[in-house]
Scaffold this motif. Sequence first.
Motif, mmCIF file in Angstrom:
data_model
loop_
_atom_site.group_PDB
_atom_site.id
_atom_site.type_symbol
_atom_site.label_atom_id
_atom_site.label_comp_id
_atom_site.label_asym_id
_atom_site.label_seq_id
_atom_site.Cartn_x
_atom_site.Cartn_y
_atom_site.Cartn_z
ATOM 1 N N GLN A 1 -10.270 16.772 -11.055
ATOM 2 C CA GLN A 1 -9.379 17.037 -9.972
ATOM 3 C C GLN A 1 -8.324 16.025 -9.539
ATOM 4 N N ALA A 2 -7.046 16.244 -8.926
ATOM 5 C CA ALA A 2 -6.341 15.631 -8.516
ATOM 6 C C ALA A 2 -6.431 14.838 -7.075
ATOM 7 N N LEU A 3 -6.732 13.488 -7.105
ATOM 8 C CA LEU A 3 -6.937 13.155 -5.491
ATOM 9 C C LEU A 3 -5.574 12.332 -4.997
ATOM 10 N N GLU A 4 -5.398 12.611 -3.830
ATOM 11 C CA GLU A 4 -4.101 11.896 -3.320
ATOM 12 C C GLU A 4 -4.692 10.995 -2.148
ATOM 13 N N GLY A 5 -4.051 9.877 -1.584
ATOM 14 C CA GLY A 5 -4.484 8.968 -0.684
ATOM 15 C C GLY A 5 -3.618 7.709 -0.667
ATOM 16 N N GLU A 6 -4.094 6.933 0.319
ATOM 17 C CA GLU A 6 -3.650 5.405 0.034
ATOM 18 C C GLU A 6 -4.589 4.672 -0.940
ATOM 19 N N SER A 7 -3.256 3.880 -1.813
ATOM 20 C CA SER A 7 -4.011 3.274 -2.916
ATOM 21 C C SER A 7 -5.266 4.206 -3.725
ATOM 22 N N ALA A 8 -4.710 5.369 -4.044
ATOM 23 C CA ALA A 8 -5.897 6.249 -4.802
ATOM 24 C C ALA A 8 -6.234 5.969 -6.043
ATOM 25 N N ILE A 9 -5.482 5.339 -6.757
ATOM 26 C CA ILE A 9 -6.084 5.020 -8.027
ATOM 27 C C ILE A 9 -7.065 4.085 -8.122
ATOM 28 N N SER A 10 -6.857 2.761 -7.165
ATOM 29 C CA SER A 10 -7.668 1.741 -7.271
ATOM 30 C C SER A 10 -8.889 2.092 -6.493
ATOM 31 N N LYS A 11 -8.657 2.673 -5.506
ATOM 32 C CA LYS A 11 -9.812 3.203 -4.473
ATOM 33 C C LYS A 11 -10.813 4.141 -5.313
ATOM 34 N N ASN A 12 -10.217 4.888 -5.991
ATOM 35 C CA ASN A 12 -11.320 5.821 -7.057
ATOM 36 C C ASN A 12 -12.149 4.875 -7.751
ATOM 37 N N ARG A 13 -11.448 3.835 -8.638
ATOM 38 C CA ARG A 13 -11.972 3.094 -9.363
ATOM 39 C C ARG A 13 -13.256 2.520 -8.854
ATOM 40 N N ASP A 14 -12.993 1.921 -7.530
ATOM 41 C CA ASP A 14 -13.934 1.277 -6.694
ATOM 42 C C ASP A 14 -15.150 2.248 -6.403
ATOM 43 N N LEU A 15 -14.944 3.500 -6.095
ATOM 44 C CA LEU A 15 -15.802 4.426 -5.854
ATOM 45 C C LEU A 15 -16.862 4.639 -7.030
ATOM 46 N N MET A 16 -15.828 4.723 -8.230
ATOM 47 C CA MET A 16 -16.705 5.080 -9.344
ATOM 48 C C MET A 16 -17.746 3.941 -9.981
ATOM 49 N N GLY A 17 -17.345 2.581 -9.918
ATOM 50 C CA GLY A 17 -18.066 1.588 -10.424
ATOM 51 C C GLY A 17 -17.767 1.481 -11.820
ATOM 52 N N ALA A 18 -18.517 0.254 -12.472
ATOM 53 C CA ALA A 18 -18.339 -0.218 -13.686
ATOM 54 C C ALA A 18 -18.387 0.937 -14.852
ATOM 55 N N THR A 19 -18.010 1.002 -15.877
ATOM 56 C CA THR A 19 -18.096 2.032 -16.971
ATOM 57 C C THR A 19 -19.803 2.095 -17.314
ATOM 58 N N ASP A 20 -20.154 1.029 -17.387
ATOM 59 C CA ASP A 20 -21.760 1.029 -17.875
ATOM 60 C C ASP A 20 -22.454 0.884 -16.492
ATOM 61 N N PRO A 21 -23.088 2.095 -16.397
ATOM 62 C CA PRO A 21 -23.953 2.236 -14.772
ATOM 63 C C PRO A 21 -24.815 0.985 -14.670
ATOM 64 N N LYS A 22 -25.463 0.480 -15.657
ATOM 65 C CA LYS A 22 -26.101 -0.612 -15.668
ATOM 66 C C LYS A 22 -25.595 -1.755 -14.645
ATOM 67 N N LYS A 23 -24.462 -2.088 -15.043
ATOM 68 C CA LYS A 23 -23.498 -2.871 -14.413
ATOM 69 C C LYS A 23 -22.742 -2.613 -13.262
ATOM 70 N N ALA A 24 -22.861 -1.355 -12.698
ATOM 71 C CA ALA A 24 -22.174 -0.786 -11.663
ATOM 72 C C ALA A 24 -22.915 -1.133 -10.228
ATOM 73 N N MET B 1 0.902 -1.234 -0.058
ATOM 74 C CA MET B 1 0.022 -0.117 -0.106
ATOM 75 C C MET B 1 0.861 1.192 0.033
ATOM 76 N N ALA B 2 0.262 2.224 -0.776
ATOM 77 C CA ALA B 2 1.283 3.643 -0.902
ATOM 78 C C ALA B 2 0.239 4.564 -1.109
ATOM 79 N N ILE B 3 0.640 5.702 -0.812
ATOM 80 C CA ILE B 3 0.177 7.027 -1.121
ATOM 81 C C ILE B 3 0.329 7.354 -2.683
ATOM 82 N N GLU B 4 -0.825 7.414 -3.347
ATOM 83 C CA GLU B 4 -0.745 7.781 -4.700
ATOM 84 C C GLU B 4 -1.477 9.186 -5.081
ATOM 85 N N ARG B 5 -1.406 9.406 -6.294
ATOM 86 C CA ARG B 5 -2.131 10.295 -6.783
ATOM 87 C C ARG B 5 -2.978 9.914 -8.016
ATOM 88 N N THR B 6 -4.052 10.199 -8.271
ATOM 89 C CA THR B 6 -4.973 9.811 -9.240
ATOM 90 C C THR B 6 -5.716 11.020 -10.038
#
Length: 141
Positions: free
Chosen positions: A75-98, A1-6
Amino acid sequence: MAIERTLSIIKPDAVAKNVIGKITQRFEDAGLKVVAAKLVQLSALEAGQFYAVHKDRPFYKDLVNFMISGPVMIQALEGESAISKNRDLMGATDPKKAEPGTIRADFADSIDANAVHGSDAPETAAAEVAFFFPGLNVYSR
Ligand code: RTP
Ligand code: MG
């Protein structure tokens, strides 16, 4: 785990729905910190360059046209595992599958108007943050 920016972009559909604050709250609640931000109208050149990785895909022209259809919040976001954390918060590309409770499940209308962009890997995160916030590393620490 590391502090990242995304890099996050709240897309024109979500800006038009007036949910910049609600989406940003989710980043903050997950421990991500906004370290740079700007509300801008992208040019076709900028949007085309930003999504150049998709330039040969059938949806490229529609994607660029959508991204320039109104202002976006970048926005540039910074935090622990920021890249995957943001992708998890976003959900799947197709909102029907999110997954329920993700940003796209709650705020997106379609695979085209899907509320948010997020960098998908360390290399793209570094390139995308530098694309929109050149000099960020120099000035933010
Ligand atoms: P983003 O880059 O915007 O964060 O989205 P993503 O990683 O979840 O999806 P990506 O594969 O990178 O695609 C970029 C954007 O292109 C549109 N798209 N349309 N019609 C289609 O099959 C299709 N596939 C992708 C989406 O708006 C997606 O966000
Ligand atoms: Mg992508």
